[in-house]
Design a protein around this motif. Sequence first.
Motif, PDB file in Angstrom:
ATOM      1  N   ASN A  11       0.885  -1.155   0.000  1.00 33.11           N
ATOM      2  CA  ASN A  11       0.000   0.000   0.000  1.00 33.11           C
ATOM      3  C   ASN A  11       0.930   1.215   0.000  1.00 33.11           C
ATOM      4  OD1 ASN A  11      -1.696   2.078   0.787  1.00 33.11           O
ATOM      5  ND2 ASN A  11      -1.979   1.300   2.883  1.00 33.11           N
ATOM      6  N   LYS A  13       0.084   4.259   0.244  1.00 29.48           N
ATOM      7  CA  LYS A  13      -0.504   5.337   1.075  1.00 29.48           C
ATOM      8  C   LYS A  13      -0.477   6.653   0.289  1.00 29.48           C
ATOM      9  CE  LYS A  13       0.661   2.729   5.118  1.00 29.48           C
ATOM     10  NZ  LYS A  13       0.894   2.638   6.536  1.00 29.48           N
ATOM     11  N   HIS A 104      -8.763   0.161   5.593  1.00 21.03           N
ATOM     12  CA  HIS A 104      -7.390   0.249   6.114  1.00 21.03           C
ATOM     13  C   HIS A 104      -7.443   0.973   7.462  1.00 21.03           C
ATOM     14  CE1 HIS A 104      -3.279   1.662   6.660  1.00 21.03           C
ATOM     15  NE2 HIS A 104      -2.959   0.550   6.029  1.00 21.03           N
ATOM     16  N   GLU A 176      -4.110  -6.326  10.145  1.00 19.37           N
ATOM     17  CA  GLU A 176      -3.125  -5.266  10.361  1.00 19.37           C
ATOM     18  C   GLU A 176      -3.377  -4.639  11.733  1.00 19.37           C
ATOM     19  OE1 GLU A 176      -1.318  -3.671   6.594  1.00 19.37           O
ATOM     20  OE2 GLU A 176      -3.262  -2.719   6.631  1.00 19.37           O
ATOM     21  N   ALA A 180       0.826  -1.893  15.145  1.00 16.67           N
ATOM     22  CA  ALA A 180       2.010  -2.404  14.435  1.00 16.67           C
ATOM     23  C   ALA A 180       2.303  -1.604  13.168  1.00 16.67           C
ATOM     24  CB  ALA A 180       1.807  -3.871  14.077  1.00 16.67           C
ATOM     25  N   ILE A 181       1.387  -0.689  12.814  1.00 12.37           N
ATOM     26  CA  ILE A 181       1.487  -0.053  11.491  1.00 12.37           C
ATOM     27  C   ILE A 181       2.246   1.278  11.529  1.00 12.37           C
ATOM     28  CG2 ILE A 181       0.097   1.028   9.684  1.00 12.37           C
ATOM     29  CD1 ILE A 181      -2.024  -1.015  10.182  1.00 12.37           C
ATOM     30  N   GLY A 182       3.056   1.481  10.516  1.00 16.69           N
ATOM     31  CA  GLY A 182       3.663   2.793  10.261  1.00 16.69           C
ATOM     32  C   GLY A 182       4.806   3.155  11.198  1.00 16.69           C
ATOM     33  N   GLY A 221       1.865  -4.729   8.847  1.00 15.14           N
ATOM     34  CA  GLY A 221       2.218  -3.939  10.037  1.00 15.14           C
ATOM     35  C   GLY A 221       3.701  -4.101  10.316  1.00 15.14           C
ATOM     36  N   SER A 222       4.498  -3.116   9.832  1.00 14.23           N
ATOM     37  CA  SER A 222       5.952  -3.122  10.040  1.00 14.23           C
ATOM     38  C   SER A 222       6.629  -4.413   9.562  1.00 14.23           C
ATOM     39  CB  SER A 222       6.305  -2.866  11.511  1.00 14.23           C
ATOM     40  OG  SER A 222       5.938  -1.561  11.876  1.00 14.23           O
ATOM     41  N   VAL A 223       6.136  -4.963   8.468  1.00 11.91           N
ATOM     42  CA  VAL A 223       6.855  -6.110   7.872  1.00 11.91           C
ATOM     43  C   VAL A 223       8.151  -5.559   7.274  1.00 11.91           C
ATOM     44  CG1 VAL A 223       6.814  -7.872   6.057  1.00 11.91           C
ATOM     45  CG2 VAL A 223       4.715  -7.334   7.315  1.00 11.91           C
ATOM     46  N   PHE A 241       1.539  -8.039   3.594  1.00 13.31           N
ATOM     47  CA  PHE A 241       1.051  -6.767   3.083  1.00 13.31           C
ATOM     48  C   PHE A 241       1.970  -5.702   3.692  1.00 13.31           C
ATOM     49  CE2 PHE A 241      -2.878  -3.795   2.897  1.00 13.31           C
ATOM     50  CZ  PHE A 241      -2.463  -3.325   1.666  1.00 13.31           C
ATOM     51  N   VAL A 242       2.771  -5.110   2.830  1.00 17.03           N
ATOM     52  CA  VAL A 242       3.915  -4.331   3.316  1.00 17.03           C
ATOM     53  C   VAL A 242       3.741  -2.852   3.009  1.00 17.03           C
ATOM     54  CG1 VAL A 242       6.443  -4.321   3.326  1.00 17.03           C
ATOM     55  CG2 VAL A 242       5.227  -6.375   2.574  1.00 17.03           C
ATOM     56  N   GLY A 243       4.148  -2.000   3.927  1.00 16.82           N
ATOM     57  CA  GLY A 243       4.169  -0.557   3.681  1.00 16.82           C
ATOM     58  C   GLY A 243       5.593  -0.138   3.362  1.00 16.82           C
ATOM     59  N   ARG A 244       6.202   0.565   4.332  1.00 12.81           N
ATOM     60  CA  ARG A 244       7.505   1.228   4.096  1.00 12.81           C
ATOM     61  C   ARG A 244       8.572   0.342   3.462  1.00 12.81           C
ATOM     62  NH1 ARG A 244       7.933   2.217  10.009  1.00 12.81           N
ATOM     63  NH2 ARG A 244       6.439   0.492   9.849  1.00 12.81           N
TER      64      ARG A 244
HETATM   65  O1  LIG Z   1      -0.239  -0.036   6.447  1.00 13.77           O
HETATM   66  C1  LIG Z   1       0.412  -0.958   6.017  1.00 13.77           C
HETATM   67  C2  LIG Z   1      -0.040  -1.709   4.838  1.00 13.77           C
HETATM   68  O2  LIG Z   1      -1.344  -1.364   4.527  1.00 13.77           O
HETATM   69  C3  LIG Z   1       1.685  -1.364   6.632  1.00 13.77           C
HETATM   70  O3  LIG Z   1       2.539  -0.262   6.728  1.00 13.77           O
HETATM   71  P1  LIG Z   1       4.016  -0.449   7.338  1.00 13.77           P
HETATM   72  O4  LIG Z   1       4.584  -1.711   6.756  1.00 13.77           O
HETATM   73  O5  LIG Z   1       4.753   0.775   6.911  1.00 13.77           O
HETATM   74  O6  LIG Z   1       3.857  -0.549   8.825  1.00 13.77           O
END
Ligand SMILES: O=C(CO)COP(=O)(O)O
Length: 356
Positions: A11, A13, A104, A176, A180-182, A221-223, A241-244
């Motif tokens: 994602n 964002k 989300h 998620e 744990a997210i962001g 969540g912070s993968v 499902f990975v963000g940063r």
């Molecule tokens: O929000 C997320 C995926 O939708 C996860 O984000 P992070 O991996 O940056 O914590």
Amino acid sequence: MSTKKIYFGTNLKMYKGNQAVVQYLSELSDFANNLQPEYEITLFVIPSYTTLKDAVSCAQEKTGRLPIKIGAQNMNPNDNGQFTGEISPLMLNELGVQLVMIGHSERRHVMKETDQEENEKVLSALKHGFTTLLCIGETLEQKNYNISDEVLRTQLKIGLQGVSVEQLPSLWIAYEPVWAIGTGGIPATADYADEKHTVIKQCLLELFGEESKKIPVLYGGSVNLENSNELILQPHIDGLFVGRSAWDAENFYQLIINTLDVVSAEEMRSISDENEFSIIARQLINELGGKSNISALTHCATRIRVVLDDETKIDKIAIEKISMVKGIFSITKQFQIIFDKQIIDDIYSELKILLK
Ligand SMILES: O=C(CO)COP(=O)(O)O
């Protein structure tokens, strides 16, 4: 190719404008086309609305061995109307978007969306033929009150109200946890994540029956490169499902190949470790309704004793046919499988390993 399916997605964002998304997708497609996976892999990217048109074109142009599915981060449930600033399913369809993410954590907690609103969106997204990714997760406060399981079950029961079994092939779930997210998020441990995935899968089974087993449940969540291998090895985690950590195409690719390597190594190890007792133990777990149906396990001199969540899931005829099974016996709240006393310890140890 193994029949195992693994999902990887990101994602983006409110990061990356049009040019950056096209460049990212182009790099990611080139990397992805180097993959020679022995598994069935689904790769998806969810960029912001303004980039969707070019993102879809880029993904179509670059499509090769591993196509990238493009998704939208949100959607208004109505086809059209007086909803200034919103985007309708018809508009997303027109752009060729295949996937829509609903609920989300940032939409739930920053934009204050409710479970009922997510439900309207889920129903609309499924009706319009999108793969629908419903995100759920508890806040830190809810976790501290020890009500995470109830929260997840509530989000599923309301969010999926009115979804039919026929629509399940288009439904994905992402777990998620909000804490744990962001930036500042603390990644869930692999054990904790797997435990919550078990709760989610159990709830889906109650809602939709056996067909629910087709719904993939992804962890987010912070993968990152440090924890992705351990997460993907958990028995109830179907994808990441990975963000940063995925916003640099090369980093995302590295995470994907690392996890695929570790899954493959684990499969090889479990095949070579297999002995006659582990084969029996695995068959037994299947016929007892799966790992998630077994809530307690003990044994005595000649019997394996299990407590099951749902006794109707036992296939007694199949159990009696398993090699070395001498008989079965049922008493209130306990099901027993009889073996020779010389092998009971071996069967019990294998069951414990598999149920870990
Ligand atoms: O929000 C997320 C995926 O939708 C996860 O984000 P992070 O991996 O940056 O914590």
